[in-house]
Design a protein around this motif. Structure first.
Motif, PDB file in Angstrom:
ATOM      1  N   ALA A 163     -80.944 -64.677  43.446  1.00 29.04           N
ATOM      2  CA  ALA A 163     -81.047 -65.769  44.423  1.00 29.04           C
ATOM      3  C   ALA A 163     -80.095 -66.902  44.064  1.00 29.04           C
ATOM      4  O   ALA A 163     -79.397 -67.453  44.926  1.00 29.04           O
ATOM      5  N   ASN A 164     -80.032 -67.251  42.792  1.00 26.82           N
ATOM      6  CA  ASN A 164     -79.128 -68.321  42.362  1.00 26.82           C
ATOM      7  C   ASN A 164     -77.666 -67.949  42.572  1.00 26.82           C
ATOM      8  O   ASN A 164     -76.848 -68.792  42.951  1.00 26.82           O
ATOM      9  N   SER A 165     -77.323 -66.684  42.309  1.00 28.91           N
ATOM     10  CA  SER A 165     -75.926 -66.276  42.463  1.00 28.91           C
ATOM     11  C   SER A 165     -75.482 -66.357  43.916  1.00 28.91           C
ATOM     12  O   SER A 165     -74.314 -66.644  44.202  1.00 28.91           O
ATOM     13  N   LEU A 166     -76.387 -66.132  44.852  1.00 31.67           N
ATOM     14  CA  LEU A 166     -76.064 -66.265  46.271  1.00 31.67           C
ATOM     15  C   LEU A 166     -75.810 -67.715  46.664  1.00 31.67           C
ATOM     16  O   LEU A 166     -74.970 -68.006  47.523  1.00 31.67           O
ATOM     17  N   LEU A 167     -76.533 -68.627  46.033  1.00 34.47           N
ATOM     18  CA  LEU A 167     -76.500 -70.034  46.459  1.00 34.47           C
ATOM     19  C   LEU A 167     -75.525 -70.893  45.669  1.00 34.47           C
ATOM     20  O   LEU A 167     -75.209 -72.012  46.077  1.00 34.47           O
ATOM     21  N   LEU A 168     -75.025 -70.393  44.541  1.00 38.63           N
ATOM     22  CA  LEU A 168     -74.156 -71.207  43.693  1.00 38.63           C
ATOM     23  C   LEU A 168     -72.927 -71.713  44.450  1.00 38.63           C
ATOM     24  O   LEU A 168     -72.638 -72.914  44.441  1.00 38.63           O
ATOM     25  N   VAL A 169     -72.203 -70.834  45.097  1.00 39.90           N
ATOM     26  CA  VAL A 169     -70.955 -71.228  45.747  1.00 39.90           C
ATOM     27  C   VAL A 169     -71.185 -72.181  46.929  1.00 39.90           C
ATOM     28  O   VAL A 169     -70.537 -73.235  47.000  1.00 39.90           O
ATOM     29  N   PRO A 170     -72.093 -71.861  47.875  1.00 41.25           N
ATOM     30  CA  PRO A 170     -72.289 -72.815  48.972  1.00 41.25           C
ATOM     31  C   PRO A 170     -72.748 -74.188  48.511  1.00 41.25           C
ATOM     32  O   PRO A 170     -72.326 -75.205  49.057  1.00 41.25           O
ATOM     33  N   VAL A 171     -73.589 -74.240  47.475  1.00 36.40           N
ATOM     34  CA  VAL A 171     -74.037 -75.543  46.981  1.00 36.40           C
ATOM     35  C   VAL A 171     -72.882 -76.296  46.332  1.00 36.40           C
ATOM     36  O   VAL A 171     -72.698 -77.500  46.553  1.00 36.40           O
ATOM     37  N   MET A 172     -72.063 -75.613  45.531  1.00 35.94           N
ATOM     38  CA  MET A 172     -70.930 -76.287  44.895  1.00 35.94           C
ATOM     39  C   MET A 172     -69.931 -76.791  45.940  1.00 35.94           C
ATOM     40  O   MET A 172     -69.350 -77.873  45.799  1.00 35.94           O
ATOM     41  N   LYS A 173     -69.728 -76.020  47.011  1.00 33.82           N
ATOM     42  CA  LYS A 173     -68.861 -76.486  48.096  1.00 33.82           C
ATOM     43  C   LYS A 173     -69.420 -77.760  48.724  1.00 33.82           C
ATOM     44  O   LYS A 173     -68.665 -78.643  49.132  1.00 33.82           O
ATOM     45  N   HIS A 174     -70.735 -77.845  48.784  1.00 31.78           N
ATOM     46  CA  HIS A 174     -71.375 -79.001  49.406  1.00 31.78           C
ATOM     47  C   HIS A 174     -71.306 -80.243  48.524  1.00 31.78           C
ATOM     48  O   HIS A 174     -71.102 -81.356  49.036  1.00 31.78           O
ATOM     49  N   ILE A 175     -71.439 -80.070  47.206  1.00 28.63           N
ATOM     50  CA  ILE A 175     -71.558 -81.258  46.345  1.00 28.63           C
ATOM     51  C   ILE A 175     -70.249 -81.703  45.720  1.00 28.63           C
ATOM     52  O   ILE A 175     -70.151 -82.843  45.255  1.00 28.63           O
ATOM     53  N   TYR A 176     -69.205 -80.847  45.696  1.00 36.76           N
ATOM     54  CA  TYR A 176     -68.059 -81.199  44.852  1.00 36.76           C
ATOM     55  C   TYR A 176     -67.350 -82.490  45.262  1.00 36.76           C
ATOM     56  O   TYR A 176     -66.845 -83.209  44.397  1.00 36.76           O
ATOM     57  N   PRO A 177     -67.333 -82.884  46.563  1.00 40.70           N
ATOM     58  CA  PRO A 177     -66.714 -84.178  46.864  1.00 40.70           C
ATOM     59  C   PRO A 177     -67.454 -85.360  46.250  1.00 40.70           C
ATOM     60  O   PRO A 177     -66.889 -86.446  46.112  1.00 40.70           O
ATOM     61  N   HIS A 178     -68.710 -85.145  45.857  1.00 42.13           N
ATOM     62  CA  HIS A 178     -69.542 -86.226  45.327  1.00 42.13           C
ATOM     63  C   HIS A 178     -69.557 -86.270  43.794  1.00 42.13           C
ATOM     64  O   HIS A 178     -70.129 -87.200  43.221  1.00 42.13           O
ATOM     65  N   CYS A 179     -68.993 -85.270  43.142  1.00 45.72           N
ATOM     66  CA  CYS A 179     -68.967 -85.256  41.677  1.00 45.72           C
ATOM     67  C   CYS A 179     -67.690 -84.587  41.177  1.00 45.72           C
ATOM     68  O   CYS A 179     -67.737 -83.681  40.345  1.00 45.72           O
ATOM     69  N   GLU A 180     -66.557 -85.051  41.728  1.00 41.85           N
ATOM     70  CA  GLU A 180     -65.271 -84.432  41.393  1.00 41.85           C
ATOM     71  C   GLU A 180     -64.945 -84.541  39.908  1.00 41.85           C
ATOM     72  O   GLU A 180     -64.440 -83.596  39.299  1.00 41.85           O
ATOM     73  N   GLU A 181     -65.239 -85.698  39.299  1.00 43.57           N
ATOM     74  CA  GLU A 181     -64.864 -85.894  37.907  1.00 43.57           C
ATOM     75  C   GLU A 181     -65.591 -84.900  37.000  1.00 43.57           C
ATOM     76  O   GLU A 181     -64.976 -84.280  36.116  1.00 43.57           O
ATOM     77  N   LYS A 182     -66.876 -84.722  37.238  1.00 40.31           N
ATOM     78  CA  LYS A 182     -67.629 -83.803  36.390  1.00 40.31           C
ATOM     79  C   LYS A 182     -67.216 -82.353  36.626  1.00 40.31           C
ATOM     80  O   LYS A 182     -67.073 -81.572  35.681  1.00 40.31           O
ATOM     81  N   LEU A 183     -67.001 -81.981  37.880  1.00 45.28           N
ATOM     82  CA  LEU A 183     -66.591 -80.604  38.148  1.00 45.28           C
ATOM     83  C   LEU A 183     -65.173 -80.347  37.649  1.00 45.28           C
ATOM     84  O   LEU A 183     -64.838 -79.218  37.272  1.00 45.28           O
ATOM     85  N   ALA A 184     -64.353 -81.390  37.605  1.00 44.55           N
ATOM     86  CA  ALA A 184     -63.038 -81.245  36.982  1.00 44.55           C
ATOM     87  C   ALA A 184     -63.184 -80.963  35.489  1.00 44.55           C
ATOM     88  O   ALA A 184     -62.449 -80.149  34.914  1.00 44.55           O
TER      89      ALA A 184
END
Length: 378
Positions: free
Chosen positions: A273-294
């Motif tokens: 279940a987590n593997s299915l949701l990892l990518v869509p969630v990261m696409k949703h949040i990355y504009p809000h935490c660019e520094e950490k995801l970098a």
């Protein structure tokens, strides 16, 4: 009772050194793990060296409240130490049972009180041996129980759930099928990356998360190429353990909140279940935490250090999408039997997981959650 965990790594045989022959052991595992040669050898060693133990070897995957109630009915009345050997479900039940033995014999009434929010105040000694490198349950203060009538899961949470000893034995993970290695590995990554990007993130949790992600990214592709490499397997067990430690100091958020209804109602394995949701969630949040995801991107073996933080965060999401596909994991809900007409119910259930939603780096509405499910549905 010691609530500070001692970690022993490198081999299963070392676990016998921490078990007393004077104690009544409750050995808990499931139908798959009990058939592993190494586990059978451990059970034989208990017999040969005169240990007093009771074996329960049919624990369910994704346990729900009814499963626990049935288990309570068959538990022995007197137990001194709980020894859990297995994946996250086995370890979570083992933690819970160690608390249920803290008073008189385990009872359904006490269990229901814990589900309702009563905090544990004691437990009996607890030893955990993970057989998957994913859940990190051996390092978390949580016991997660599904509530099928509510289409979700609930966490019984207390520092007392942390075990006295954890044994990291890489030889136990070599028999996992590649798809289990893959899905449990992504589960570990979800713990690490969610804790690092959570609204409740802090320097202690961040440190655990960064160490764990470095070990994960350096070894996840190697384990598919060389599944019998015990050094690689041990590194992934450590990545999983650090994921659990990060949860203890921070907390997961959207991936787990959206995956809970899939496990709670449809019994979809947690890592899948987590593997299915990892990518869509990261696409949703990355504009809000660019520094950490970098920062996470910089841990990749093939990272391009010349990119801007924004480009690194974007490239990380691309890599994660590639990784899930490379590991051969499903990328749509349809592949696991979930159809579009079921998504409204899933979104409503996910919105009830407020404990995790409150950790999200960006607040979400029910409509946004629905769109996240829809994005991975044909």
């Amino acid at each position: 009772m010691n609530i500070f965990t001692t970690v022993i790594s490198g081999g299963l045989e070392q676990s016998l050194q921490i078990l007393s022959k004077d104690a009544h052991l409750l050995v808990m595992t499931d139908g798959n793990v009990i058939n592993l040669d190494k586990v059978q050898s451990l059970i034989s060693s208990l017999d040969n060296h005169g240990y007093h133990y009771t074996l329960i070897s049919d624990l369910p995957a994704e346990p729900n409240n009814h499963d626990v109630e049935r288990l309570i009915d068959v538990l022995p009345t007197d137990v001194d130490v709980v020894l859990g050997i297995g994946g996250g479900s086995v370890l979570d039940i083992s933690k819970l049972i160690s608390v249920l033995y803290s008073g008189s014999s385990p009872s359904v009434d006490f269990f229901n009180q814990l589900l309702a929010g009563t905090k544990p105040t004691a437990r009996i000694p607890l030893v955990l041996i993970p057989t998957t490198a994913g859940t990190g349950a051996e390092a978390t203060p949580n016991s997660i129980i599904a509530l099928p009538e509510k289409s979700t899961k609930v966490g019984i949470i207390s520092p007392l759930m942390l075990p006295d000893y954890v044994v990291l034995a890489p030889e136990l993970t070599t028999s996992m099928p590649s798809h289990i290695t893959a899905s449990t590995g992504i589960d570990a990554l979800c713990h690490l990356i969610e804790c690092y990007t959570a609204s409740v993130a802090n320097p202690v949790g961040d440190n655990y998360a960064m160490i764990g992600m470095q070990k994960f990214f350096a070894n996840i592709e190697k384990v598919i190429e060389s599944p019998s490499d015990l050094t690689v397997r041990l590194n992934l067990l450590w990545a999983s353990y650090y994921g659990g430690a990060a949860i203890s100091h921070s907390g997961t958020h959207l991936v787990h909140a959206l995956s809970y209804p899939l496990g709670g109602k449809y019994k979809i394995p947690h890592g899948l279940a987590n593997s299915l949701l990892l990518v869509p969630v990261m696409k949703h949040i990355y504009p809000h935490c660019e520094e950490k995801l970098a920062n996470v991107y910089r841990l990749l073996p093939q990272a391009d250090m010349s990119l801007s933080d924004s480009d690194m965060a974007s490239k990380l999401v691309v890599y994660l999408e590639h990784l899930v596909k490379m590991l051969g994991l499903p990328t749509t809900l349809n592949e696991i039997g979930i159809e579009r007409e079921q998504l409204t119910e899933l979104a409503a259930a996910a919105m009830q997981v407020t404990r995790l939603l409150n950790h999200s780096p960006v607040k979400v509405t029910e409509q946004e959650v629905l769109k996240l499910y829809q994005s991975i549905t044909n």
